[in-house]
Motif scaffolding. Sequence first.
Motif, short mmCIF file in Angstrom:
data_model
loop_
_atom_site.label_atom_id
_atom_site.label_comp_id
_atom_site.label_asym_id
_atom_site.label_seq_id
_atom_site.Cartn_x
_atom_site.Cartn_y
_atom_site.Cartn_z
N GLN A 144 -18.13 -4.17 33.23
CA GLN A 144 -18.01 -5.61 32.97
C GLN A 144 -17.43 -5.94 31.59
O GLN A 144 -17.18 -7.10 31.29
CB GLN A 144 -19.37 -6.29 33.14
CG GLN A 144 -19.87 -6.28 34.57
CD GLN A 144 -18.88 -6.94 35.53
OE1 GLN A 144 -18.42 -8.03 35.30
NE2 GLN A 144 -18.56 -6.24 36.61
N GLY A 147 -24.11 -6.58 28.49
CA GLY A 147 -24.11 -6.19 29.90
C GLY A 147 -25.31 -5.34 30.25
O GLY A 147 -25.88 -5.47 31.34
N ALA A 196 -22.66 -2.28 33.20
CA ALA A 196 -22.40 -2.89 31.89
C ALA A 196 -21.03 -2.45 31.37
O ALA A 196 -20.26 -3.27 30.86
CB ALA A 196 -23.50 -2.50 30.91
#
Length: 111
Positions: A78, A65, A75
């Motif tokens: 996710q 990410g 990041a």
Amino acid sequence: MILISRHLIPKRYAGLTLWPVIFLKTPELRNDPVLVNHEKIHLRQQAELLVLPFYVLYGLEWLYGLLKYRDIHRAYRQISFEREAYTNEQNPNYLKTRDSWRFTYYFFNAS
């Protein structure tokens, strides 16, 4: 088990789960059902993956990410484990009804 540690938790966060302990930044956070549920979801994920693979996959997803989004916070958000926890943290019954390995849904269905 829930322990309090101001020093272990990064500045922007209130809690952290390292099997088998949930660390919270302040004692008052024990009374935050959403945060505690979020961290309990991580405990279940860690147990399903027998702990160590959880951390390996978590780190690899975060690195991917970071390369993809060039943003540390995005990041983090996710990561499939985090997406499952954030999506379901407000449901106090989630862990009672959750299917095993449910985080894989979030892994294979990237947002």
